[in-house]
Design a protein around this motif. Structure first.
Motif, PDB file in Angstrom:
ATOM      1  N   ASP A   1      -1.404 -10.612   0.092  1.00 11.20           N
ATOM      2  CA  ASP A   1      -0.568  -9.418   0.004  1.00 11.20           C
ATOM      3  C   ASP A   1      -1.487  -8.200   0.025  1.00 11.20           C
ATOM      4  OD1 ASP A   1       1.079  -7.287  -0.649  1.00 11.20           O
ATOM      5  OD2 ASP A   1       2.239  -8.435  -2.100  1.00 11.20           O
ATOM      6  N   LEU A   2      -1.703  -7.663   1.208  1.00  8.10           N
ATOM      7  CA  LEU A   2      -2.622  -6.526   1.357  1.00  8.10           C
ATOM      8  C   LEU A   2      -2.111  -5.270   0.675  1.00  8.10           C
ATOM      9  CD1 LEU A   2      -3.821  -6.952   5.057  1.00  8.10           C
ATOM     10  CD2 LEU A   2      -4.983  -7.631   2.957  1.00  8.10           C
ATOM     11  N   SER A   3      -0.806  -5.165   0.431  1.00 11.13           N
ATOM     12  CA  SER A   3      -0.305  -3.971  -0.252  1.00 11.13           C
ATOM     13  C   SER A   3      -0.843  -3.912  -1.677  1.00 11.13           C
ATOM     14  CB  SER A   3       1.226  -3.945  -0.251  1.00 11.13           C
ATOM     15  OG  SER A   3       1.758  -5.010  -1.011  1.00 11.13           O
ATOM     16  N   VAL A   4      -1.042  -5.059  -2.310  1.00 10.12           N
ATOM     17  CA  VAL A   4      -1.624  -5.110  -3.648  1.00 10.12           C
ATOM     18  C   VAL A   4      -3.112  -4.759  -3.582  1.00 10.12           C
ATOM     19  CG1 VAL A   4      -2.179  -6.636  -5.587  1.00 10.12           C
ATOM     20  CG2 VAL A   4       0.051  -6.784  -4.473  1.00 10.12           C
ATOM     21  N   ILE A   5      -3.809  -5.338  -2.625  1.00 13.93           N
ATOM     22  CA  ILE A   5      -5.244  -5.111  -2.465  1.00 13.93           C
ATOM     23  C   ILE A   5      -5.532  -3.639  -2.147  1.00 13.93           C
ATOM     24  CG2 ILE A   5      -7.256  -5.686  -1.044  1.00 13.93           C
ATOM     25  CD1 ILE A   5      -5.981  -8.519  -0.751  1.00 13.93           C
ATOM     26  N   LEU A   6      -4.680  -3.029  -1.322  1.00 13.53           N
ATOM     27  CA  LEU A   6      -4.904  -1.639  -0.903  1.00 13.53           C
ATOM     28  C   LEU A   6      -4.907  -0.660  -2.063  1.00 13.53           C
ATOM     29  CD1 LEU A   6      -2.881  -1.340   2.411  1.00 13.53           C
ATOM     30  CD2 LEU A   6      -5.350  -1.151   2.110  1.00 13.53           C
ATOM     31  N   LYS A   7      -4.184  -0.964  -3.119  1.00 14.58           N
ATOM     32  CA  LYS A   7      -4.114  -0.051  -4.264  1.00 14.58           C
ATOM     33  C   LYS A   7      -5.484   0.186  -4.885  1.00 14.58           C
ATOM     34  CE  LYS A   7       0.636  -1.203  -5.297  1.00 14.58           C
ATOM     35  NZ  LYS A   7       1.552  -1.923  -6.155  1.00 14.58           N
ATOM     36  N   SER A   8      -6.362  -0.792  -4.793  1.00 13.83           N
ATOM     37  CA  SER A   8      -7.674  -0.655  -5.418  1.00 13.83           C
ATOM     38  C   SER A   8      -8.790  -0.302  -4.431  1.00 13.83           C
ATOM     39  CB  SER A   8      -8.035  -1.949  -6.164  1.00 13.83           C
ATOM     40  OG  SER A   8      -8.142  -3.009  -5.252  1.00 13.83           O
ATOM     41  N   LEU A   9      -8.468  -0.199  -3.140  1.00 13.84           N
ATOM     42  CA  LEU A   9      -9.500   0.102  -2.148  1.00 13.84           C
ATOM     43  C   LEU A   9      -9.829   1.586  -2.102  1.00 13.84           C
ATOM     44  CD1 LEU A   9      -8.645  -2.037   0.997  1.00 13.84           C
ATOM     45  CD2 LEU A   9     -10.439  -2.420  -0.686  1.00 13.84           C
ATOM     46  N   GLU A  10     -11.084   1.849  -1.961  1.00  8.70           N
ATOM     47  CA  GLU A  10     -11.556   3.224  -1.794  1.00  8.70           C
ATOM     48  C   GLU A  10     -11.800   3.451  -0.305  1.00  8.70           C
ATOM     49  OE1 GLU A  10     -12.758   5.432  -4.429  1.00  8.70           O
ATOM     50  OE2 GLU A  10     -11.901   4.127  -5.957  1.00  8.70           O
ATOM     51  N   CYS A  11     -10.825   4.034   0.373  1.00 12.68           N
ATOM     52  CA  CYS A  11     -11.002   4.372   1.782  1.00 12.68           C
ATOM     53  C   CYS A  11     -10.010   5.463   2.152  1.00 12.68           C
ATOM     54  CB  CYS A  11     -10.854   3.142   2.682  1.00 12.68           C
ATOM     55  SG  CYS A  11      -9.214   2.420   2.776  1.00 12.68           S
ATOM     56  N   GLU A  12     -10.152   5.977   3.362  1.00 10.28           N
ATOM     57  CA  GLU A  12      -9.317   7.071   3.825  1.00 10.28           C
ATOM     58  C   GLU A  12      -7.843   6.665   3.830  1.00 10.28           C
ATOM     59  OE1 GLU A  12     -11.751   5.671   5.724  1.00 10.28           O
ATOM     60  OE2 GLU A  12     -13.368   7.079   5.360  1.00 10.28           O
ATOM     61  N   ASP A  13      -6.985   7.638   3.568  1.00 10.65           N
ATOM     62  CA  ASP A  13      -5.550   7.369   3.530  1.00 10.65           C
ATOM     63  C   ASP A  13      -5.024   6.865   4.870  1.00 10.65           C
ATOM     64  OD1 ASP A  13      -5.319   7.996   0.859  1.00 10.65           O
ATOM     65  OD2 ASP A  13      -4.691  10.065   1.225  1.00 10.65           O
ATOM     66  N   ASP A  14      -5.542   7.411   5.982  1.00 14.16           N
ATOM     67  CA  ASP A  14      -5.040   6.967   7.285  1.00 14.16           C
ATOM     68  C   ASP A  14      -5.446   5.512   7.566  1.00 14.16           C
ATOM     69  OD1 ASP A  14      -7.715   7.847   7.618  1.00 14.16           O
ATOM     70  OD2 ASP A  14      -7.401   8.193   9.759  1.00 14.16           O
ATOM     71  N   LEU A  15      -6.638   5.108   7.105  1.00 13.52           N
ATOM     72  CA  LEU A  15      -7.055   3.726   7.275  1.00 13.52           C
ATOM     73  C   LEU A  15      -6.196   2.803   6.404  1.00 13.52           C
ATOM     74  CD1 LEU A  15      -8.858   1.587   8.526  1.00 13.52           C
ATOM     75  CD2 LEU A  15     -10.571   2.100   6.761  1.00 13.52           C
ATOM     76  N   LYS A  16      -5.922   3.228   5.180  1.00  8.43           N
ATOM     77  CA  LYS A  16      -5.025   2.446   4.318  1.00  8.43           C
ATOM     78  C   LYS A  16      -3.662   2.265   4.980  1.00  8.43           C
ATOM     79  CE  LYS A  16      -6.684   3.170  -0.380  1.00  8.43           C
ATOM     80  NZ  LYS A  16      -6.353   3.614  -1.725  1.00  8.43           N
ATOM     81  N   ALA A  17      -3.171   3.330   5.586  1.00 11.59           N
ATOM     82  CA  ALA A  17      -1.864   3.263   6.245  1.00 11.59           C
ATOM     83  C   ALA A  17      -1.893   2.271   7.416  1.00 11.59           C
ATOM     84  CB  ALA A  17      -1.443   4.647   6.726  1.00 11.59           C
ATOM     85  N   GLU A  18      -2.986   2.262   8.161  1.00 10.33           N
ATOM     86  CA  GLU A  18      -3.098   1.330   9.280  1.00 10.33           C
ATOM     87  C   GLU A  18      -3.200  -0.117   8.789  1.00 10.33           C
ATOM     88  OE1 GLU A  18      -5.512   2.284  12.736  1.00 10.33           O
ATOM     89  OE2 GLU A  18      -5.687   4.334  11.955  1.00 10.33           O
ATOM     90  N   ILE A  19      -3.928  -0.333   7.717  1.00  6.98           N
ATOM     91  CA  ILE A  19      -4.039  -1.684   7.153  1.00  6.98           C
ATOM     92  C   ILE A  19      -2.678  -2.130   6.631  1.00  6.98           C
ATOM     93  CG2 ILE A  19      -5.089  -3.081   5.335  1.00  6.98           C
ATOM     94  CD1 ILE A  19      -7.620  -1.291   5.636  1.00  6.98           C
ATOM     95  N   LEU A  20      -1.958  -1.232   5.985  1.00 12.32           N
ATOM     96  CA  LEU A  20      -0.624  -1.566   5.487  1.00 12.32           C
ATOM     97  C   LEU A  20       0.329  -1.875   6.646  1.00 12.32           C
ATOM     98  CD1 LEU A  20       1.176  -1.952   3.035  1.00 12.32           C
ATOM     99  CD2 LEU A  20       1.692   0.493   3.133  1.00 12.32           C
ATOM    100  N   ALA A  21       0.232  -1.112   7.725  1.00  6.87           N
ATOM    101  CA  ALA A  21       1.065  -1.379   8.905  1.00  6.87           C
ATOM    102  C   ALA A  21       0.726  -2.754   9.497  1.00  6.87           C
ATOM    103  CB  ALA A  21       0.873  -0.284   9.943  1.00  6.87           C
TER     104      ALA A  21
END
Length: 126
Positions: free
Chosen positions: A94-114
């Motif tokens: 579940d990458l949405s859970v993992i993304l909460k703790s990642l330190e990276c750009e918001d646009d990259l987080k959005a692409e990973i979530l997509a």
């Protein structure tokens, strides 16, 4: 932490279709690990079907590698196909859970979530 989908198809049917179905979401199959077939060949019995597929979205992969190479531990994206008590399941992290703790750009987080959402849609096809 793990997204699990109870499948309506057998593991064999899923494995026969997953590569073509993934193309709908621009996911390229990189590797397939048929654990329930290759581990017994090495002397390890596996009670029920288990395999893992590794997929790549080249656009997201290139951006991640060029901007946050330390996050390449998330690559490639994995989907598990397995049986438990005679029923078939398909799962992924579940990458949405993992993304909460990642330190990276918001646009990259959005692409990973997509990308994660595309993987969930793929999994739900089964």
């Amino acid at each position: 932490m793990i997204f699990i989908h109870a499948a309506k198809f057998t593991c064999e049917e899923i494995e026969d279709r997953i590569e073509e179905e993934a193309k709908v979401y621009s996911l390229m199959l990189k590797k397939h690990f048929p654990f329930s077939k290759n581990l017994p060949e090495s002397g390890y019995a596996i009670k029920e079907h288990a395999s893992v597929f590794e997929f790549c979205d080249p656009t997201v992969a290139a951006k991640l590698l060029n901007t946050q190479p330390s996050l390449n531990v998330l690559m490639p994206c994995r989907i598990s196909v397995y049986e438990k008590d005679g029923s078939s399941f398909v799962s992924t992290l579940d990458l949405s859970v993992i993304l909460k703790s990642l330190e990276c750009e918001d646009d990259l987080k959005a692409e990973i979530l997509a990308l994660y959402n595309k993987m969930r849609l793929l999994i739900k096809r089964f």
